[in-house]
Scaffold this active site. Structure first.
Site, PDB file in Angstrom:
ATOM      1  N   LYS A 155       0.832  -0.973  -0.084  1.00 34.35           N
ATOM      2  CA  LYS A 155      -0.198  -0.087   0.097  1.00 34.35           C
ATOM      3  C   LYS A 155       0.920   1.203   0.165  1.00 34.35           C
ATOM      4  O   LYS A 155       1.126   1.682   1.101  1.00 34.35           O
ATOM      5  CB  LYS A 155      -0.994  -0.086   1.343  1.00 34.35           C
ATOM      6  CG  LYS A 155      -2.382   0.761   1.072  1.00 34.35           C
ATOM      7  CD  LYS A 155      -3.176   0.284   2.128  1.00 34.35           C
ATOM      8  CE  LYS A 155      -4.335   1.220   2.240  1.00 34.35           C
ATOM      9  NZ  LYS A 155      -5.018   1.433   1.007  1.00 34.35           N
TER      10      LYS A 155
HETATM   11  N1  PMP Z   1      -7.567  -2.156  -3.109  1.00 35.01           N
HETATM   12  C1  PMP Z   1      -6.877  -1.055  -3.082  1.00 35.01           C
HETATM   13  C2  PMP Z   1      -6.109  -0.597  -4.049  1.00 35.01           C
HETATM   14  C3  PMP Z   1      -7.189  -0.298  -1.873  1.00 35.01           C
HETATM   15  O1  PMP Z   1      -6.712   0.866  -1.518  1.00 35.01           O
HETATM   16  C4  PMP Z   1      -7.650  -1.044  -0.720  1.00 35.01           C
HETATM   17  C5  PMP Z   1      -8.177  -0.246   0.472  1.00 35.01           C
HETATM   18  N2  PMP Z   1      -7.077  -0.395   1.474  1.00 35.01           N
HETATM   19  C6  PMP Z   1      -8.454  -2.376  -1.100  1.00 35.01           C
HETATM   20  C7  PMP Z   1      -8.193  -3.036  -2.064  1.00 35.01           C
HETATM   21  C8  PMP Z   1      -9.166  -3.088   0.060  1.00 35.01           C
HETATM   22  O2  PMP Z   1      -8.284  -3.315   1.299  1.00 35.01           O
HETATM   23  P1  PMP Z   1      -8.648  -3.571   2.543  1.00 35.01           P
HETATM   24  O3  PMP Z   1     -10.193  -4.478   2.609  1.00 35.01           O
HETATM   25  O4  PMP Z   1      -7.518  -4.109   3.382  1.00 35.01           O
HETATM   26  O5  PMP Z   1      -9.201  -2.279   3.112  1.00 35.01           O
END
Ligand code: PMP
Length: 305
Positions: A155
């Site tokens: 991320k």
């Molecule tokens: N893909 C992206 C690009 C994101 O930014 C997020 C948000 N964190 C997600 C998927 C979903 O991840 P999560 O369920 O861990 O929030």
């Protein structure tokens, strides 16, 4: 009580957490982040952090990719977060944003030979997408980056320019959210969400090798579908045309929860309404993340004692 931030290893009122304009991360995107929900449960008069340690484990992995050292374990960062939210005194839904970054005030594109920093702040945060009504999506003209460009399984702040380009293009063209394809044309994910289709009563979602962030909501939904509904999930390459022919579609994310998609590229998904399985998973997920399901309390960390 004013909101606080954890910054330079101490708790400070949020407005006092300031950094210099020469900070490396600001110039080159050399930072990584997380988004964690705190969900207020009015029955228990408690704020529950959802899968807090899992978010911090992912932050440690993202930081590793960027050679950012974080001097805390995932559990220690959970404890800091509990302290932070408690000090801020929130008794409503909140969103927690930890950022690990290259903090040197120094020019030069690189990852080595720089100081590292960590800050965490907490803020209120309403609905991100319309999960009641369902949303309209388009396939973006922007492609997801490959793993050997900027790895999307991290991320990473700089990577999110790709997501921002896609989101703004979608919104300016009248859609709620963008769906990005990989460079070889397979479905990857939304700008801030993973994607699922329902096909003949089971779930399909892009695999971990389709340039996705390994979503914690994605993992939760796969688990709940299997354990609570006996519905399996196929993790595999997904073609663009499968989006148009699916019975149901939904997006998952910490901000987005489980958001139904009712239209893609001006084609109705199924009948153009929120699907039955989507509704069921939405309800299950909501109960679990708010600490209403005794079976899944291991995912909910209480803030107040
Ligand atoms: N893909 C992206 C690009 C994101 O930014 C997020 C948000 N964190 C997600 C998927 C979903 O991840 P999560 O369920 O861990 O929030």
């Amino acid at each position: 009580m004013p909101p606080y931030a954890f910054y330079n290893k101490e708790f400070v009122p949020l407005p006092e957490a300031q950094m210099g304009i020469m900070t490396h991360a600001l110039h080159y995107g050399t930072a990584c982040f997380e988004g964690i929900r705190g969900n207020w449960n009015s029955r228990d008069k408690q704020l529950y952090l959802f899968r807090c340690a899992d978010h911090y484990k992912r932050l440690l992995n993202s930081a590793k990719l960027l050679k950012i050292g974080i001097p805390y374990s995932a559990d220690e960062m959970c404890d800091i977060t509990i302290d932070l939210v408690r000090r801020s005194g929130y008794r409503e839904d909140v969103y927690i944003r930890p950022v690990a970054y290259k903090s040197s005030e120094m020019l030069g594109v690189r990852l080595h030979g720089l100081q590292d920093g960590l800050f965490i702040f907490v803020t209120t945060f309403g609905p991100y997408l319309d999960s009641e009504k369902g949303i309209r999506c388009c396939v973006s003209s922007w492609r997801r980056l490959d793993d050997n460009m900027i790895p999307p399984r991290g991320k990473i702040c700089g990577l999110y320019v790709n997501n921002a380009l896609a989101k703004t293009e979608a919104n300016e063209n009248g859609f709620d959210e963008a769906i990005l394809l990989t460079s070889d044309g397979h479905v990857s994910e939304g700008s801030g969400e993973n994607i699922f289709l329902v096909q003949n009563g089971h779930l399909v979602t892009p695999s971990t090798h389709d340039r996705i962030l390994l979503g914690i909501t994605r993992d939760t939904v796969i688990h709940l579908a299997s354990q609570e509904l006996g519905v399996g999930t196929e993790e595999r390459h997904m073609d663009r045309s499968e989006l148009y022919l699916a019975d149901e579609c939904f997006l998952t994310g910490t901000a987005a929860h489980v958001t139904p998609v009712v239209e893609i590229d001006r084609r109705k998904v199924g009948e153009g309404n929120i699907g039955k399985l989507t509704k069921e998973l939405q309800r299950l997920y909501f109960d679990v993340e708010c600490g209403m399901s005794t079976k899944y309390m291991q995912w909910c960390t209480p803030v107040y004692s």
